[in-house]
Design an enzyme around this catalytic site. Structure first.
Site, PDB file in Angstrom:
ATOM      1  CG  HIS A 190      61.626 -40.433  31.028  1.00  0.00           C
ATOM      2  ND1 HIS A 190      61.670 -40.830  32.354  1.00  0.00           N
ATOM      3  CD2 HIS A 190      60.486 -40.989  30.518  1.00  0.00           C
ATOM      4  CE1 HIS A 190      60.622 -41.580  32.623  1.00  0.00           C
ATOM      5  NE2 HIS A 190      59.895 -41.710  31.526  1.00  0.00           N
ATOM      6  CB  CYS A 216      58.253 -44.276  33.651  1.00  0.00           C
ATOM      7  SG  CYS A 216      58.214 -44.888  31.967  1.00  0.00           S
TER       8      CYS A 216
HETATM    9  N1  COA Z   1      63.307 -34.110  22.295  1.00  0.00           N
HETATM   10  C1  COA Z   1      64.212 -33.314  21.685  1.00  0.00           C
HETATM   11  N2  COA Z   1      65.098 -33.766  20.767  1.00  0.00           N
HETATM   12  C2  COA Z   1      65.056 -35.083  20.478  1.00  0.00           C
HETATM   13  C3  COA Z   1      64.154 -35.968  21.093  1.00  0.00           C
HETATM   14  C4  COA Z   1      63.258 -35.433  22.029  1.00  0.00           C
HETATM   15  N3  COA Z   1      62.369 -36.215  22.637  1.00  0.00           N
HETATM   16  N4  COA Z   1      64.361 -37.206  20.616  1.00  0.00           N
HETATM   17  C5  COA Z   1      65.372 -37.120  19.749  1.00  0.00           C
HETATM   18  N5  COA Z   1      65.788 -35.834  19.659  1.00  0.00           N
HETATM   19  C6  COA Z   1      66.824 -35.303  18.782  1.00  0.00           C
HETATM   20  C7  COA Z   1      68.109 -36.086  18.880  1.00  0.00           C
HETATM   21  O1  COA Z   1      68.978 -35.499  19.815  1.00  0.00           O
HETATM   22  C8  COA Z   1      68.641 -35.960  17.464  1.00  0.00           C
HETATM   23  O2  COA Z   1      69.250 -34.685  17.324  1.00  0.00           O
HETATM   24  P1  COA Z   1      70.561 -34.498  16.427  1.00  0.00           P
HETATM   25  O3  COA Z   1      70.150 -34.913  15.029  1.00  0.00           O
HETATM   26  O4  COA Z   1      70.860 -33.049  16.588  1.00  0.00           O
HETATM   27  O5  COA Z   1      71.565 -35.409  17.024  1.00  0.00           O
HETATM   28  C9  COA Z   1      67.389 -35.964  16.604  1.00  0.00           C
HETATM   29  O6  COA Z   1      66.334 -35.493  17.464  1.00  0.00           O
HETATM   30  C10 COA Z   1      67.026 -37.341  16.057  1.00  0.00           C
HETATM   31  O7  COA Z   1      67.140 -38.269  17.126  1.00  0.00           O
HETATM   32  P2  COA Z   1      66.684 -39.770  17.007  1.00  0.00           P
HETATM   33  O8  COA Z   1      67.310 -40.502  18.143  1.00  0.00           O
HETATM   34  O9  COA Z   1      66.932 -40.268  15.614  1.00  0.00           O
HETATM   35  O10 COA Z   1      65.124 -39.652  17.245  1.00  0.00           O
HETATM   36  P3  COA Z   1      64.084 -40.799  17.100  1.00  0.00           P
HETATM   37  O11 COA Z   1      63.165 -40.377  15.986  1.00  0.00           O
HETATM   38  O12 COA Z   1      64.725 -42.142  17.024  1.00  0.00           O
HETATM   39  O13 COA Z   1      63.319 -40.722  18.497  1.00  0.00           O
HETATM   40  C11 COA Z   1      61.377 -40.200  19.739  1.00  0.00           C
HETATM   41  C12 COA Z   1      62.465 -39.661  18.807  1.00  0.00           C
HETATM   42  C13 COA Z   1      60.472 -39.037  20.132  1.00  0.00           C
HETATM   43  C14 COA Z   1      60.524 -41.249  19.009  1.00  0.00           C
HETATM   44  C15 COA Z   1      62.032 -40.841  20.993  1.00  0.00           C
HETATM   45  O14 COA Z   1      62.745 -39.843  21.668  1.00  0.00           O
HETATM   46  C16 COA Z   1      61.007 -41.440  21.918  1.00  0.00           C
HETATM   47  O15 COA Z   1      60.565 -42.572  21.709  1.00  0.00           O
HETATM   48  N6  COA Z   1      60.593 -40.730  22.963  1.00  0.00           N
HETATM   49  C17 COA Z   1      59.590 -41.230  23.895  1.00  0.00           C
HETATM   50  C18 COA Z   1      60.230 -42.066  24.970  1.00  0.00           C
HETATM   51  C19 COA Z   1      59.197 -42.739  25.820  1.00  0.00           C
HETATM   52  O16 COA Z   1      58.164 -43.210  25.358  1.00  0.00           O
HETATM   53  N7  COA Z   1      59.451 -42.839  27.122  1.00  0.00           N
HETATM   54  C20 COA Z   1      58.545 -43.465  28.049  1.00  0.00           C
HETATM   55  C21 COA Z   1      57.473 -42.519  28.389  1.00  0.00           C
HETATM   56  S1  COA Z   1      56.127 -43.239  29.270  1.00  0.00           S
END
Ligand code: COA
Length: 388
Positions: A336, A87
């Protein structure tokens, strides 16, 4: 060493950009930066592009010549190099560009970062991201990035009394800031209650404590300060560019309440720039999870260790606070796209220092800082920029 300036910036909107390909994103950010700098393609001497895992996300490696091709620069045969540091890939690309210009090897350098993460399903994105952790000793046993940061959050809560509400207050602030950023993935404001009512991802981190999966690209043009004026009067000087490393694995780390690499890179950066934490007017920090921002503002010396949660809750990191943090919305709300993040942070600080940040402008911002982290803290890159 020569003094180095940022003379142009450009970025795509961040988000789930299903109508754009990886190459579309690279081209858009690059062209915007070139136009902003007032240069032509033929002026560019070298390119560094940050990318974490284009192979994993879009099955495309060797993206540096791809960027050259989409920019129409192939006939100049300039050196183009991809830089990878999870990242922190974008921050590292920026640092490589800085070193190339400062050393006198190249004059005009295009620095970029890009990632297209939403073309794979969520579980696959989690798996690709986990390759930035220790695959053998962490990821193979089921550890994910939300899981790693959840461990750090629990430790911080245990040691310093940091509360769930304080973690949530980072997300609330960053969504508020993101609501004023047209390039942000999320423009909606949220409340503490929204965070605490969102699904639990890795205890104690709720969905709204996490940065999202994002597509996007960002670019910047660097030049020696003495010739920068030939192209533009919108010049921001790079006062410091530093980088530090640590264990890739969390379990071998000496501390869990801080990222020692970030502390190290920050100390070096303050020394190189000849400034102190209190001199920084605005900072973009690596808030991949809410706990990461709390640790960052402590590691950077803005607040005493253990006091970052309270400071955030009290509004000290808001745009009109003591030290405005993540005015762009941060990784949390702006999004991100991992390889692009470090260069997008530079975009925001340059906008702030030029006075071009619109509704989220910090008054009289003259010195800004970026803090970009790879993995759970194995790599940290800090840049300090200033108006001239
Ligand atoms: N913040 C706000 N909203 C979020 C979100 C977040 N981080 N992630 C997803 N959403 C929203 C989506 O827009 C979607 O909204 P909608 O239903 O209105 O369209 C809803 O939540 C579901 O999205 P979805 O893609 O199914 O979520 P998910 O459960 O597959 O993923 C996380 C959610 C948190 C697991 C994913 O965003 C993630 O893995 N984040 C971390 C990324 C990471 O690790 N990066 C590297 C860092 S070192």
């Amino acid at each position: 060493m020569r003094e180095v300036a940022v003379i142009g910036i450009g970025m795509t909107k961040f988000g789930e950009l299903w109508d754009k390909s990886f190459r579309d994103l690279v081209a858009e950010a690059g062209v915007k930066a070139i136009m902003d700098a007032g240069i032509e393609g033929k002026d560019i001497d070298a390119m560094y592009i940050g990318g974490m895992s284009s192979g994993g996300f879009v099955e495309q490696e060797h993206v540096a010549p791809l960027a050259i091709e989409v920019a129409g620069l192939e006939d100049f045969h300039i050196p183009a190099t991809r830089v990878e540091g999870a990242c922190a890939s974008g921050g590292l690309a920026m640092r490589q560009g800085y070193i190339a210009v400062a050393s006198g090897i190249h004059d005009i350098v295009l620095v970029g970062g890009a990632e297209k993460m939403t073309d794979v399903v969520g579980t696959e994105a989690t798996n690709v991201l986990a390759s930035a952790a220790d695959r053998e000793w962490e990821a193979f046993f089921g550890m994910t990035f939300p899981g790693l940061y959840a461990l750090m959050a629990r430790y911080h809560m245990h040691k310093y009394g940091t509360t769930q509400e304080q973690l949530a207050s980072v997300a609330v602030k960053n969504h508020y800031n993101g609501s004023m950023n047209p390039n942000a993935q999320f423009n909606r404001k949220i409340s503490i209650e929204d965070v605490l009512a969102s699904p639990m991802v890795a205890d104690p981190l709720y969905l709204l404590d996490c940065s999202p999966i994002t597509d996007g690209a960002a670019a910047a043009i660097l030049a020696p300060l003495d010739i920068a004026k030939k192209y533009t009067d919108k010049i921001v000087k790079i006062l410091a560019s530093t980088q530090a490393s640590d264990t890739i694995s969390l379990h071998n780390r000496k501390r869990f309440d801080a990222l020692p690499a970030a502390i190290h890179a920050a100390r070096q950066a303050y020394k190189m720039a000849g400034v102190e934490p209190k001199d920084i007017d605005v900072a973009e920090v690596h808030d991949c999870f809410t706990i990461a921002e709390i640790m960052a503002i402590e590691d950077l010396g803005f607040f005493e260790k253990g006091k970052g949660g309270k400071a955030t809750e009290e509004g000290l990191t808001a745009i009109d606070g003591q030290i405005p943090i993540n005015t762009s919305g941060g990784l949390k709300a702006k999004g991100h796209p991992v390889g692009a993040t470090g260069v997008a942070q530079i975009n925001e600080i340059v906008m702030q220092l030029r006075g071009e940040a619109g509704k989220r402008q910090v008054k009289d911002a003259e010195i800004g800082l970026t803090h970009n982290v790879g993995g759970s803290g194995g790599t940290a890159v800090v840049h300090i920029l200033g108006v001239i």
